[in-house]
Design an enzyme around this catalytic site. Sequence first.
Site, PDB file in Angstrom:
ATOM      1  N   GLN A 102       3.663  11.954   8.627  1.00  0.00           N
ATOM      2  CA  GLN A 102       3.533  12.140   7.727  1.00  0.00           C
ATOM      3  C   GLN A 102       4.725  11.732   7.438  1.00  0.00           C
ATOM      4  OE1 GLN A 102       4.934  15.658   4.641  1.00  0.00           O
ATOM      5  NE2 GLN A 102       2.957  16.382   5.681  1.00  0.00           N
ATOM      6  N   HIS A 104       6.395  10.164   3.735  1.00  0.00           N
ATOM      7  CA  HIS A 104       6.824   9.616   1.356  1.00  0.00           C
ATOM      8  C   HIS A 104       7.061   8.418   1.120  1.00  0.00           C
ATOM      9  CE1 HIS A 104       6.174  13.713   1.879  1.00  0.00           C
ATOM     10  NE2 HIS A 104       6.967  13.869   3.217  1.00  0.00           N
ATOM     11  N   GLU A 139      12.855  14.651   1.727  1.00  0.00           N
ATOM     12  CA  GLU A 139      13.115  16.230   2.000  1.00  0.00           C
ATOM     13  C   GLU A 139      14.733  16.902   2.881  1.00  0.00           C
ATOM     14  OE1 GLU A 139       8.230  17.043   3.201  1.00  0.00           O
ATOM     15  OE2 GLU A 139       9.756  16.622   4.295  1.00  0.00           O
ATOM     16  N   HIS A 263       7.116  11.915  10.038  1.00  0.00           N
ATOM     17  CA  HIS A 263       8.689  13.281  10.655  1.00  0.00           C
ATOM     18  C   HIS A 263       6.890  13.855  10.203  1.00  0.00           C
ATOM     19  CE1 HIS A 263       8.275  12.746   6.136  1.00  0.00           C
ATOM     20  NE2 HIS A 263       7.641  13.920   6.549  1.00  0.00           N
ATOM     21  N   ARG A 282      -0.862  10.287   5.441  1.00  0.00           N
ATOM     22  CA  ARG A 282      -0.838  11.142   6.823  1.00  0.00           C
ATOM     23  C   ARG A 282      -1.567   9.705   7.780  1.00  0.00           C
ATOM     24  NH1 ARG A 282      -3.375  13.473   2.872  1.00  0.00           N
ATOM     25  NH2 ARG A 282      -2.830  15.603   2.053  1.00  0.00           N
TER      26      ARG A 282
HETATM   27 ZN   LIG Z   1       7.167  16.226   4.285  1.00  0.00          ZN
END
Ligand SMILES: [Zn+2]
Length: 394
Positions: A102, A104, A139, A263, A282
């Site tokens: 994915q 972001h 993240e 990642h 995705r």
């Molecule tokens: Zn992620």
Amino acid sequence: MTQLAPFYAMNNVIQDYAWGSTTSVNELFGIANPEGKPQAEIWMGAHPNGCSQIWVDGEWQSLATMIANAPDAMIGAATQATFGELPYLFKVLAADKALSIQVHPSKAQAETGFAKEEAAGLAASAANRNYKDPNHKPELVFALTPYLAMNGFRELPEMIALFEQVNVAEIEELVAALKQGSDAKALAAFFHAMLSLDGERKDGALAALMSYANAHADDKLCALLIDLETQYPGDIGLFAPLMLNVVMLAPGEAMFLDACTPHAYIKGTGLEIMANSDNVLRAGLTPKFMDVEELVACTRFESMPVGEILTQPLMEAGISHFPVPVNDFKISVYQGEHALRTDSAEILLAIDAPMTLRCGEAMLTVEKGHSAFVPAATGEFSVDSAGRFARAYN
Ligand SMILES: [Zn+2]
């Protein structure tokens, strides 16, 4: 309004996503799993899809409701003014199977993308909806066990060498064009073309890739491909380990997952902290909707040198602070006894042993694998544990 306590025991939602480990959370924290369901993620926070409860005056109350009733005291006036909510979600994540690859979006891309899909009248639950909210989703993951993941594009010479070694006829021209260009533009075109492969060409390319992997099963990367194929047969994401850095974090190591960087988590248990967002584009290893155009538009086609993957902690006595380039969250891991002071809402998680929080006369002990919520208004308090505890704040 009743007087706030200096800290609250938390009751957290455990998500039973199919990729989750059925044993790891139980083994690490002794959290029972009588039905043998996946214990994929423990959510600590106020997210509507799995809001924690806190123990208030003899009963469990929704953390989100408690924050809504007294935002300035619970999360702090500054956080309320900037974010209007608890700005982070803290998790224990235990992957037994790979999660989708994915990307972001950045904050700006998320704002634009969300506005566009809202204007187009796309339902929040629509399968082809990319943007669930107007927020970015940086993240950081901190490994509790060996933690296998992919993060960032490999250096181009390395990526090209891998593809040449595997030598798949169906994508020979694409690899040649990547080598010819050897820049961000060529990588973008290559990534786009790879994810767009379909029909016989895709099937043939995957068959050739897997036949190479099976013939070299003692090679680590090939062994990973074989393992991933059992989980996602026929998925174009099986080429991702050739394009992305494959990294094994040792327990205690951490890495940051930046916006616009592809990642994937493959296997292992760790702590994860993120901004309060659900925006995921995705790029394979998934049966779910993939919008290749939007994905490519939100991806930064830059290699990530292997030496830059790990987040180097700033160390103090008994403390590791993991610096991140965003203001949505902070995370530090402590060992022993520490005097702390709130500047925001905090969530403390006991990792190895029970931890005890104290503030004046008040005292709260929580078992390992469990957490406590500390309102921003608490000020000075102390925490003591025979093992490590993690501190999420902002
Ligand atoms: Zn992620």
